[in-house]
Design an enzyme around this catalytic site. Structure first.
Site, PDB file in Angstrom:
ATOM      1  N   PHE A 135       0.854  -1.182   0.000  1.00 10.81           N
ATOM      2  CA  PHE A 135       0.000   0.000   0.000  1.00 10.81           C
ATOM      3  C   PHE A 135       0.890   1.233   0.000  1.00 10.81           C
ATOM      4  CE2 PHE A 135      -2.471   3.465   1.777  1.00 10.81           C
ATOM      5  CZ  PHE A 135      -3.603   3.407   0.979  1.00 10.81           C
ATOM      6  N   ASP A 220       9.271   2.404   1.994  1.00 12.30           N
ATOM      7  CA  ASP A 220       8.105   3.158   2.429  1.00 12.30           C
ATOM      8  C   ASP A 220       7.883   2.824   3.904  1.00 12.30           C
ATOM      9  OD1 ASP A 220       5.564   3.951   3.139  1.00 12.30           O
ATOM     10  OD2 ASP A 220       4.608   3.323   1.272  1.00 12.30           O
ATOM     11  N   LYS A 249       2.682   9.188   8.444  1.00 11.34           N
ATOM     12  CA  LYS A 249       1.773   8.886   9.556  1.00 11.34           C
ATOM     13  C   LYS A 249       2.197   9.359  10.953  1.00 11.34           C
ATOM     14  CE  LYS A 249      -1.169   5.375   7.647  1.00 11.34           C
ATOM     15  NZ  LYS A 249      -0.804   4.941   6.297  1.00 11.34           N
TER      16      LYS A 249
HETATM   17  C1  PLP Z   1      -0.927   5.202   4.937  1.00 15.79           C
HETATM   18  C2  PLP Z   1       0.149   4.793   4.037  1.00 15.79           C
HETATM   19  C3  PLP Z   1       0.440   5.522   2.877  1.00 15.79           C
HETATM   20  C4  PLP Z   1      -0.375   6.705   2.426  1.00 15.79           C
HETATM   21  O1  PLP Z   1      -0.325   7.762   3.323  1.00 15.79           O
HETATM   22  P1  PLP Z   1      -1.381   8.975   3.194  1.00 15.79           P
HETATM   23  O2  PLP Z   1      -0.913   9.953   4.229  1.00 15.79           O
HETATM   24  O3  PLP Z   1      -2.736   8.392   3.490  1.00 15.79           O
HETATM   25  O4  PLP Z   1      -1.290   9.480   1.814  1.00 15.79           O
HETATM   26  C5  PLP Z   1       1.514   5.102   2.101  1.00 15.79           C
HETATM   27  N1  PLP Z   1       2.247   4.047   2.449  1.00 15.79           N
HETATM   28  C6  PLP Z   1       2.005   3.321   3.567  1.00 15.79           C
HETATM   29  C7  PLP Z   1       2.883   2.180   3.917  1.00 15.79           C
HETATM   30  C8  PLP Z   1       0.934   3.665   4.392  1.00 15.79           C
HETATM   31  O5  PLP Z   1       0.676   2.938   5.473  1.00 15.79           O
END
Ligand code: PLP
Length: 391
Positions: A135, A220, A249
């Site tokens: 994700f 990420d 986050k």
């Molecule tokens: C939540 C998340 C995103 C996206 O972040 P947003 O602030 O909602 O755009 C990207 N990568 C990972 C691993 C995430 O958990």
């Protein structure tokens, strides 16, 4: 439905199936709804509220900054963003930082950076290898990067330049690498896609492969970073330093910040090639600086590690007790519980009735992402409610 919930249904685009409570206040690991009912918060704003709700150091930093300077453009130097950048660099393996406003935006920037690197050093290579069940966010390009059909199907055609392969299989990455590949992008531990842990040696093997091919490794760490998995960054546990890392986050305890970090050799943007109006905003960065400083000075990652073990062993006991619990997995304070049947929604509802907020990860799985400052006592309270709800 309450008054506010009726208005939401009238005025909002219905993109989320919300839990039927309206939250009005938070303190530590607890939140209160409009009727004054209290809940223990194991959703934690989706792994955002690292220091819990309204932590005094964050409240103070934001309050002071709001009274002093709310925004300027990035045409000028501002202090909070420089302080936060310095702290991030001093405490990670990366050398330079760029601030945006969200995770998706940070990942977009990371992909742009990798493409710049490809143009400069890899004969124009632009393709990024990602994994299934990953994700990476909701923008169109990050939907293309996210290896899950449910996020992609409604929006085809998608931007080109992404290929997804099976997670936890370095051979699959090798097979997908071509002269067009400029980077591999992975979550060290897949969050939204199921709290899927990397297999022994996987990330280190991917790191070796990237070295061999001269391509970049983008990690990420938007969900796993800032102490969530028991170390400040998850890569520390897996022997795989990224060339580029993204954060968001948990970075500012709830204020919107995203960050791209890069090693010097991958830090190839030149003036004008990337930017953001709000990115590096003084208020968000003051919250980020206060949060990160507190996390480092108080070993909050260590707390996540210790309390995470306590949570894991409690969840294991519940797995022993209830046959329909088929798996418990995760790291630090990012845990999941899987069931043999699609009962996650009813377990979430039963927990809600008893004053515990949890996340439905999948029809048959829950995810737990409490604030990193949570105590063993609060975990016991949550486990007790979960026990009764599973019963
Ligand atoms: C939540 C998340 C995103 C996206 O972040 P947003 O602030 O909602 O755009 C990207 N990568 C990972 C691993 C995430 O958990």
């Amino acid at each position: 439905m309450s008054h506010w919930q009726e208005l939401e249904h009238k005025y909002f685009m219905q993109t989320v199936e919300r839990t039927p409570i309206t939250l009005v206040r938070g303190q530590g690991a607890r939140v209160w709804d409009e009727a004054g009912r209290q809940y223990l918060d194991f959703v934690g704003g989706w792994a955002v509220d690292s220091l819990g709700h309204c932590h005094p150091v964050v409240v103070q930093a934001v309050t002071e900054q709001v009274k002093t300077l709310i925004h300027t453009s990035n045409q000028f130097y501002t202090i909070p963003q420089i302080q936060l950048a310095e702290l991030l660099v001093q405490n990670s393996c990366l050398d330079r930082v760029f601030f945006g406003n969200s995770g998706a935006e940070a990942n977009e920037g990371a992909v742009k950076l990798a493409r710049r690197y490809g143009k400069l050093h890899l004969d124009g290579a632009y393709e990024i290898i990602t994994t299934y069940a990953s994700f990476h966010g909701r923008t169109l390009a990050m939907v293309a990067a996210t290896g899950q059909a449910k996020f992609q199907k409604p929006y085809t055609p998608l931007p080109v330049g992404f290929v997804s392969v099976v997670y936890n299989d370095v051979e699959a990455i090798k097979a997908a690498t071509t002269h067009k590949t400029c980077a591999v992008m992975l979550e060290p531990l897949q969050g939204e896609g199921g709290v899927n842990l990397p297999g022994e040696g996987y990330l280190a093997a991917v790191r070796d492969w990237c070295n061999e091919k001269g391509i970049l490794l983008i990690l990420d760490e938007i969900q796993t970073g800032l102490g969530r998995t028991g170390t400040l960054f998850a890569y520390e546990q897996y022997g795989a330093e990224p060339d580029i890392m993204t954060l968001a986050k948990g970075l500012a305890s709830g204020l919107p910040v995203g960050a791209i970090l890069a090693k010097d050799r991958a830090s190839v943007f030149t003036p004008g090639e990337h930017g953001s109006t709000f990115g590096g905003n003084p208020v968000a960065c003051a919250a980020g600086y206060a949060t990160l400083k507190f996390i480092i000075e108080n070993d909050i990652a260590g707390n996540a590690q210790r309390v995470g073990e306590h949570l894991a062993s409690g969840l294991e006991s519940l797995k022993q007790k209830f046959q329909f619990v088929t798996d418990v997995r995760g790291r630090g304070l990012l845990m999941a519980m899987e069931f043999s049947r699609d009962i996650a929604s009813s377990v979430v509802a039963a927990c809600l009735d008893r004053g515990l907020l949890v996340n439905r990860l999948k029809p048959n799985a829950l995810r737990f992402m409490p604030p990193l400052i949570i105590s063993n006592g609060e975990v016991d309270e949550a486990l007790d409610i979960l026990d009764k709800s599973l019963e």
